[in-house]
Design an enzyme around this catalytic site. Structure first.
Site, PDB file in Angstrom:
ATOM      1  N   HIS A   1       0.822  -1.298   0.122  1.00 48.45           N
ATOM      2  CA  HIS A   1       0.068   0.036  -0.099  1.00 48.45           C
ATOM      3  C   HIS A   1       0.857   1.449  -0.057  1.00 48.45           C
ATOM      4  CE1 HIS A   1      -3.174   2.492   0.388  1.00 48.45           C
ATOM      5  NE2 HIS A   1      -4.110   1.918   1.380  1.00 48.45           N
TER       6      HIS A   1
ATOM      7  N   TYR B   1      -0.550   7.294   3.261  1.00 47.68           N
ATOM      8  CA  TYR B   1       0.122   6.259   4.185  1.00 47.68           C
ATOM      9  C   TYR B   1       1.744   6.146   4.277  1.00 47.68           C
ATOM     10  CZ  TYR B   1      -4.860   5.324   4.981  1.00 47.68           C
ATOM     11  OH  TYR B   1      -6.296   5.501   5.169  1.00 47.68           O
TER      12      TYR B   1
ATOM     13  N   HIS C   1      -2.654   7.090  -1.074  1.00 49.82           N
ATOM     14  CA  HIS C   1      -3.747   7.445   0.083  1.00 49.82           C
ATOM     15  C   HIS C   1      -3.020   8.315   1.053  1.00 49.82           C
ATOM     16  CE1 HIS C   1      -6.434   4.268  -1.938  1.00 49.82           C
ATOM     17  NE2 HIS C   1      -5.991   5.261  -2.717  1.00 49.82           N
TER      18      HIS C   1
END
Length: 367
Positions: free
Chosen positions: A170, A175, A173
């Protein structure tokens, strides 16, 4: 409406073969008490595989670092009990004919002090700066960065060991990995900071460590985005040339597939071309790309939150045309699969009128 045939063509690459082009997008659900995915989570993912999804990417799972996640019911990807739970998920998905990858996650400074499951753990980030631009703590030391990289690599090795079909990192977004990418949260002056390409260094070392842990044949997907949670206008890159500079070191490090997170798949990314972010990424990197963004939904991303968001088959003709043109390789679906796990089978069989439309009520339960 015609059946969107491009969705149901098999996908074949050097490391991953799928029965169709439909991916279940990672969506945080928070139904894993103490970080352990139980029987309800097993059945939740099995149901989507049985419903015709080619590849499932799990909700974000916390790597083995004290501040990786924010929430006591977010699933972990470390520890015997949590990994056993995930092994049960994998078994059920495979028996239903699907393939599955965990999304490996660290939220960085998106976490608040005092958040569970480790209330004493402080948020960490490349420069100790929150997404709002506020200083929160000291920047990560190089020694701390090494520990984080090892945690990602261990999670990758565990994913391979318990039977997953690859991993997704990930990096979107706002993070942790994305906080290294973004100039507003990465103000480091060492090897992990600098220009756009230099700011990929942390991700490159994570990818290289994961590759070393799993060998040459295990797929590694990287999810990235322009937008951040709470800042939909944020941009990592402004031009195709900058995107190419961003992608080159990540591709060289070992990314097999890029998952390009956008809010609406049909919107062009740059002026002068109809290509979206996934289309440009495929073109610039030479790697397969996953697109995503409001497939099957008529409402805006955050508008009409308490209303029925359409019939469940919105934009399918447009999607099929883009896929027929090979603009991107795979398409990720989110909310439509929460409301109707049989969405792929219904669309493939021309039963669009039977699709259960999305409403926010489905977020309250795990079905």
């Amino acid at each position: 409406m015609n059946v969107p045939s491009a969705l149901f063509k098999p996908f074949t690459s050097d490391k991953l073969n799928l029965s169709n082009r439909i991916v279940m997008a990672p969506m945080t659900r928070g139904f894993s008490p103490e970080g352990v995915p139980g029987p309800e989570v097993v059945e939740y993912y099995r149901r989507r595989a049985a419903g015709g999804v080619g590849l499932i990417i799990t909700e974000g799972t916390g790597i083995n670092h004290p501040s990786s996640i924010s929430g006591a019911s977010i699933p972990l990807f470390h520890g015997e009990e949590s990994l056993l739970g995930w092994a049960n998920v994998v078994k059920a998905v495979h028996e239903a004919g699907g393939k599955i990858m965990p999304q490996l996650w660290h939220v960085g400074t998106a976490r608040r002090s005092g958040d569970l499951p480790n209330a004493e753990a402080e948020p960490v980030g490349p420069s100790g700066i929150s997404m709002a631009g506020e200083p929160e703590r000291e920047p990560l030391s190089e020694e701390e960065i090494k520990g984080l990289i090892l945690a990602y690599a261990q999670a990758a090795a565990d994913a391979q060991r318990i039977g997953f079909d690859g991993i997704e990192l990930h990096g979107a977004h706002g993070y942790l990995i994305d906080q290294f990418f973004w100039k507003h949260t990465n103000r480091r002056t060492d090897k992990y900071g600098g220009d756009l390409a230099q700011r990929t260094r942390f991700a490159v070392e994570v990818i290289e460590a994961c590759r070393a842990a799993v060998g040459p044949d295990f797929p590694i997907v990287l999810r990235f985005s322009q937008w951040k949670m709470g800042n939909y206008d944020a941009r990592l890159v402004e031009t195709p040339e900058q995107l190419e500079q961003f992608l080159a070191p990540l591709t060289a490090a070992g990314v097999d597939i890029f998952h390009c997170s956008t809010r609406r798949f049909w919107l062009p990314e740059f002026d002068g071309s109809e290509l979206n972010l996934a289309g440009w990424t495929q073109k610039m990197s030479g790697k397969p790309a996953i697109s995503v963004g409001s497939v099957g939904l008529e409402a805006e991303f955050v508008d009409r939150a308490n209303e029925n968001q359409g019939t469940g088959d919105a934009h399918l003709d447009q999607l099929n045309a883009k896929m027929e043109n090979n603009e991107f390789d795979l398409i990720a679906l989110g909310r439509v699969l929460l409301s109707d796990p049989e969405w792929p089978n219904k669309v493939r069989e021309g039963r669009q009128s039977e699709i259960v439309p999305f409403t926010t009520e489905v977020l309250k339960t795990l079905y």
